[in-house]
Scaffold this active site. Structure first.
Site, mmCIF file in Angstrom:
data_model
loop_
_atom_site.group_PDB
_atom_site.id
_atom_site.type_symbol
_atom_site.label_atom_id
_atom_site.label_comp_id
_atom_site.label_asym_id
_atom_site.label_seq_id
_atom_site.Cartn_x
_atom_site.Cartn_y
_atom_site.Cartn_z
ATOM 1 N N GLY A 72 48.098 32.563 41.598
ATOM 2 C CA GLY A 72 47.080 32.084 42.526
ATOM 3 C C GLY A 72 46.555 30.713 42.477
ATOM 4 N N THR A 73 46.728 30.211 41.262
ATOM 5 C CA THR A 73 46.303 28.798 41.146
ATOM 6 C C THR A 73 46.941 27.803 42.083
ATOM 7 O OG1 THR A 73 45.355 29.137 38.970
ATOM 8 C CG2 THR A 73 45.895 27.068 39.522
ATOM 9 N N ASN A 151 35.863 37.893 41.996
ATOM 10 C CA ASN A 151 36.570 38.467 40.712
ATOM 11 C C ASN A 151 35.526 39.143 39.915
ATOM 12 O OD1 ASN A 151 36.055 35.517 40.619
ATOM 13 N ND2 ASN A 151 36.746 35.607 38.607
ATOM 14 N N GLN A 179 41.608 38.679 44.789
ATOM 15 C CA GLN A 179 41.048 39.995 44.428
ATOM 16 C C GLN A 179 41.174 40.947 45.517
ATOM 17 O OE1 GLN A 179 40.326 40.913 41.298
ATOM 18 N NE2 GLN A 179 40.598 38.950 40.386
ATOM 19 N N SER A 199 48.072 36.778 44.522
ATOM 20 C CA SER A 199 48.750 36.729 43.249
ATOM 21 C C SER A 199 49.329 37.953 42.978
ATOM 22 C CB SER A 199 47.920 36.345 42.379
ATOM 23 O OG SER A 199 48.257 36.510 40.969
ATOM 24 N N GLY A 200 50.634 38.082 42.210
ATOM 25 C CA GLY A 200 51.207 39.398 41.987
ATOM 26 C C GLY A 200 50.652 40.188 40.898
ATOM 27 N N HIS A 201 50.188 39.334 39.834
ATOM 28 C CA HIS A 201 49.999 40.336 38.674
ATOM 29 C C HIS A 201 48.577 40.924 38.989
ATOM 30 C CE1 HIS A 201 46.860 37.629 36.541
ATOM 31 N NE2 HIS A 201 47.326 36.989 37.411
ATOM 32 N N THR A 237 63.797 26.191 42.584
ATOM 33 C CA THR A 237 64.827 27.547 42.992
ATOM 34 C C THR A 237 63.842 28.692 42.715
ATOM 35 O OG1 THR A 237 66.678 26.344 42.141
ATOM 36 C CG2 THR A 237 66.887 28.749 41.882
ATOM 37 N N CYS A 324 29.362 33.747 25.441
ATOM 38 C CA CYS A 324 30.371 33.937 24.211
ATOM 39 C C CYS A 324 31.645 34.332 24.319
ATOM 40 C CB CYS A 324 29.845 34.896 23.203
ATOM 41 S SG CYS A 324 28.010 34.195 22.226
#
Lengths: 400, 298
Positions: A72-73, A151, A179, A199-201, A237, A324
């Protein structure tokens, strides 16, 4: 950890077994280069073409409008930089305060290189102000980049309404739909979108594969300059196994869209359950215009990391926008942009479901969560809005 | 995910001494110390029950808003405090808190600093020292996002031997917001490094100074002789060396063998240099005047 209750699907998703099965041969048997002039490479080339069709079909696009990327980036970076290179005289970018770091940090870099960037603000529901958008647009605006769905909160922007305004000023319209893809039906044929990142994941394909939609006729300059792959728009490739996986994942996502209502039902059950059983909880962001799988809930007076690590004891995975958890010391820029009070901000937890989420899992969360929240609130020096100390703190911050 | 030690997780899941202290007996006092804020994302309210007669901490409890390491640090702090004398407790550093948990991730060291600060706040309250007059509040504000002064940053750099701005952020959060103060933090780090090098250098010069100018004496001195001799050694041997680096020293008083001095100029305000200098000055006076002399900086 196989049996964990995974409610962090906006972070990443489990690879679908069918996706894995589709890609594996391209990591073993079919290792040919799709560019090669022999049958062995040729059959790999066919697999890439099929995957391109599958992704195009999910977006309602033409095959030639899909370029495979690594993530995605990369898609976001390639889109913005291409739009700028294609219009060298225009030095203005418009985006929003709540974008992914792939856009925000790129924009901050571009500011140092002489571009002007407008970061559109959002209201307490996380929605944009069209007047602000219109007032910001000029003939000098090269690109407007707005995410389809957030997201963290799942809030969906009215993309086509935004696109209509953008088109009046002749700017390129980029949408980060990482998203949204697979959760909202998309149709590029009737859309105002020029460039779209996915994005695939996030849709049950592996990490390391993504795609960029480039509307036919939109001027584009490649980010990666190399061979003729992707018709010269992305050298290097091909990640064939990843591409095949993304194709299969896109096909499955399209099928799943028909039954997305079930995911929404489970999300609503979780959300309603939490809000009714646990006092001092609020939904962050627009509760209506929202992804069907996401809920972001503020548990007042306690801190998010402590909630997550407590959930982790029960093998429940979620995420938080608290300072945090990020290591950055600042709570989530998205939740801050909504203007949430600090008592909510630090105790916000995102639950994001997938098609693999079961009702039993939701029931289990509702069973253990009240005890976790109760325990942490017992530990906290803040336990109600009336606490003098808390009020002083909140006011001191507002005064700043 | 953070790499927490088992001990941190154990304290997080089973915190000791949580809650407030509300009941006390005759001869006991309850004090609290509050640090942090809901804006910063962590806050600690420490409760101490102190036995008036023995000045001993009989009970310590905590209420913490924060992450797992903040809760664990608070829990560990209360364990460390129980049974300690107030004066002893005041010497507790953030490092000890972190060490008692088997260490904390660098990014989480500020949780142990919060514990030390709450303790200090509670004991200052007990002693009736107004918190507003706390020395750190007099410093210049360096980090506006988290409200951290140069005095505090310098103290934490010295106590933990920090060398990078990133470490400072991990320990006291300064620089972790808009990060515009990072160059200032670098300056403070530089200042302390130079300070340390200088004090070692000065101490060495004093210790090896040429003593031919003043007569060595071994006979019994009258009070007036002793005072005159001390003043002479300070003026002729010690002050010239300090002056080379922009520092100075004034003889404040002499009580028996205790020589009270006031450090001035560049010598003032640095814990480590004060300590080094004190030792060097003391050694010179012992050698030049009387072996029983001790030096105190006032």
């Amino acid at each position: 950890m196989n049996d964990c209750i995974y409610l962090d699907n906006n972070a990443t998703t489990k690879i679908d077994q069918d996706v894995l099965a589709a890609m594996l041969p391209y990591l073993s048997i079919y290792y040919g280069n799709p560019s090669s002039m022999h049958t062995f490479g040729g059959q790999v080339g066919r697999a890439v073409r099929q995957a391109r069709s599958q992704v195009a079909s999910l977006l309602g696009a033409e095959d030639s409008e899909i370029v495979f990327t690594s993530c995605g980036t990369e898609g976001d970076n390639a889109a913005i930089l291409a739009a700028l290179k294609a219009q060298p005289k225009k030095k203005h970018i418009i985006t929003t305060e709540v974008e992914h770091p792939a856009i925000l940090n790129l924009c901050r870099r571009l500011e140092k290189e002489g571009y002007t960037v407008t970061y559109l603000s959002v209201d307490s529901k996380g929605q944009l102000d069209f007047d602000e958008l219109e007032a910001s647009l000029t003939g000098n605006t090269a690109v407007v980049s707005v995410m389809y769905a957030n997201n963290e909160t799942g809030v969906i922007f009215p993309i086509e309404q935004i696109g209509q305004i953008v088109k009046e000023y002749g700017a390129i319209f980029h949408v980060d739909a990482v998203q949204a893809v697979g959760k909202i039906p998309l149709n590029m044929k009737t859309s105002t979108i020029d460039l779209l990142t996915l994005s695939g994941h996030k849709i049950h394909a592996p990490k390391g594969i993504g795609a960029l939609y480039i509307r036919k006729g939109v001027r584009f300059r490649p980010l990666l300059i190399g061979g003729h792959q992707e018709r010269g728009r992305r050298g290097g490739t091909e990640n064939v196994a990843g591409i095949v996986a993304l194709g299969k994942a896109a096909e499955l996502a399209q099928q799943h869209l028909a039954s997305i209502a079930r995911e929404k039902q489970l999300r609503d059950k979780l959300e309603r359950g939490i809000l009714s059983i646990i006092p001092n909880t609020v939904i962050n962001g627009d509760p209506v215009n929202r992804l069907p799988n996401t809920t972001n809930i503020g548990f007042k007076y306690i801190e998010g990391e402590a909630i997550l690590l407590s959930l982790d004891q029960f093998d429940i995975c979620a995420s938080s926008g608290s300072a945090c958890t990020s290591g950055s010391l600042e709570p989530s820029h998205v939740l801050r942009a909504l203007g949430l009070p600090y008592s909510v901000l630090h105790g916000s937890i995102r639950f994001s479901l997938s098609r693999f989420t079961t009702e039993k899992e939701i029931d289990r969360v509702l069973e253990v969560l009240p005890g976790i929240i109760h325990r942490l609130r017992e530990l906290s020096p803040f336990n109600s809005d009336d606490a003098d100390w808390l009020q002083e703190q909140e006011q001191a911050v507002l005064a700043k | 995910m953070w790499d927490y030690t088992d001990k941190v997780m154990e304290h997080f899941h089973n915190p000791r001494n949580q809650g407030a202290i509300t009941e006390k007996q005759e001869g006991e006092e309850i004090v609290t110390g509050e640090v942090g804020s809901i804006a910063c994302g962590d806050a600690l309210k420490l409760h101490l029950k102190i036995d008036e007669a023995t000045k001993t901490i009989k009970d310590a409890r905590f209420q913490t808003f924060g992450c797992a390491s903040a809760i664990a640090s608070s829990s560990a702090l209360t364990e460390l405090l129980k049974g300690r004398k107030v004066e002893e407790a005041l010497k507790l550093t953030n490092k000890e808190i972190a060490e008692s948990l088997g260490g904390l991730p660098e990014e989480k060291m500020h949780c142990s600093v919060m514990g030390q600060e709450a303790l200090e706040a509670a004991i200052y309250t007990y002693k009736g020292i107004p918190l507003d007059n706390h020395e750190e509040d007099e410093g210049n504000l360096i980090c506006r996002c988290f409200g951290v002064s140069d005095t505090k940053i310098k103290r934490i750099i010295r106590e933990n031997n920090l060398t990078t701005a990133e470490q400072v952020t991990n320990y006291v959060k300064a620089g972790g917001g808009c990060s515009s103060c990072l160059p200032d933090i670098d300056d403070l780090l530089e200042e302390i490094t130079t300070e340390k090098e200088k004090s070692i250098e000065v101490a060495t010069t004093i210790a090896t100074a040429d003593r031919s100018s003043t007569a060595q004496t071994t006979k019994t001195l009258t009070n007036i002789q002793k005072i005159t001799l001390i003043q002479q050694v300070i003026d002729r041997e010690i002050r010239p060396v300090l002056a080379e680096d922009g520092g100075d020293l004034e003889l404040f008083d002499i009580e028996g063998d205790l020589v009270k001095v006031i450090l001035k100029g560049a010598c003032n305000g640095c814990v480590s240099s004060t300590e080094t200098l004190k030792i060097a000055i003391e050694a010179t006076l012992k050698d030049r005047v009387l072996p029983t002399l001790t030096v105190e900086s006032v």
